[in-house]
Write a protein that holds these residues in place. Structure first.
Motif, PDB file in Angstrom:
ATOM      1  N   UNK A  26       0.818  -1.224   0.000  1.00 17.99           N
ATOM      2  CA  UNK A  26       0.000   0.000   0.000  1.00 17.99           C
ATOM      3  C   UNK A  26       0.856   1.279   0.000  1.00 17.99           C
ATOM      4  N   UNK A  27       1.975   1.223  -0.727  1.00 13.37           N
ATOM      5  CA  UNK A  27       2.966   2.303  -0.657  1.00 13.37           C
ATOM      6  C   UNK A  27       2.408   3.662  -1.067  1.00 13.37           C
ATOM      7  N   UNK A  28       1.592   3.698  -2.097  1.00 15.15           N
ATOM      8  CA  UNK A  28       1.109   4.999  -2.594  1.00 15.15           C
ATOM      9  C   UNK A  28       0.325   5.726  -1.506  1.00 15.15           C
ATOM     10  N   UNK A  29      -0.704   5.081  -0.987  1.00 11.08           N
ATOM     11  CA  UNK A  29      -1.559   5.740   0.011  1.00 11.08           C
ATOM     12  C   UNK A  29      -0.817   5.959   1.326  1.00 11.08           C
ATOM     13  N   UNK A  30      -0.030   4.960   1.739  1.00 13.91           N
ATOM     14  CA  UNK A  30       0.664   5.104   3.021  1.00 13.91           C
ATOM     15  C   UNK A  30       1.694   6.222   2.966  1.00 13.91           C
TER      16      UNK A  30
END
Ligand code: ATP
Ligand code: MG
Length: 142
Positions: A81-85
């Protein structure tokens, strides 16, 4: 949740304020793996290409002047979930609206000079990573 990549840039204000180490510490403490990193100064043309999506915005000329004003540090980061996190970690574009404890809330001076960039979708993450790094410069899971 699947592993994702995002392209971060520690912007010229981050480098000038000697915050590269501190911001990277926060990023790594939040569980992001560094897969690629370099320091470079973008030309005006390179900054215009990177932010081409904003070319019709009134702030485009100032933004690309700022982004080409000195060295920056593009970093490929990987995490579930790199983008949102990552966008949660850095906070809202305008530091006055960014949540307490976020990187922009703590370190940014203005909506333009806001310390760090983060990709806004997995597709843009891939495309933005390739803007700075050929695939062989992105290291595999260690
Ligand atoms: P970034 O893409 O850098 O991660 P963001 O996704 O939070 O930031 P965008 O709307 O994509 O915000 O804007 C890109 C960048 O343009 C911002 O980070 C900021 O540096 C600059 N910017 C955005 N809005 C303004 C504005 N109203 N005035 C001046 N600069 C702005
Ligand atoms: Mg953006």
């Amino acid at each position: 949740m699947a592993t994702e990549r995002t392209l971060a840039i520690l912007k010229p204000d981050c480098v000038r304020k000697e915050l590269v180490g501190e911001v990277l510490r926060r990023i790594q403490d939040a569980g992001f793996q560094v897969r690629a990193m370099k320091m470079l100064t973008m030309s005006k043309t390179e900054a215009e290409g990177f932010y081409a999506v904003h070319e019709d915005k009134p702030f485009f000329d100032d933004l690309t002047d700022f982004m080409s004003s000195g060295p920056c540090v593009p970093v490929v980061l990987e995490k579930e979930n790199a983008i949102d996190d990552f966008r949660s970690l850095i906070g809202a574009t305008d530091p006055d609206e960014a949540a307490d404890g976020t990187i922009r809330s703590d370190f940014a001076d203005s909506i333009e000079q806001n310390i760090v960039h983060g990709s806004d979708s997995p597709e843009n993450g891939r495309q933005e990573a390739s803007y700075f790094f050929p695939e062989h410069e992105i290291v595999a899971n260690t």
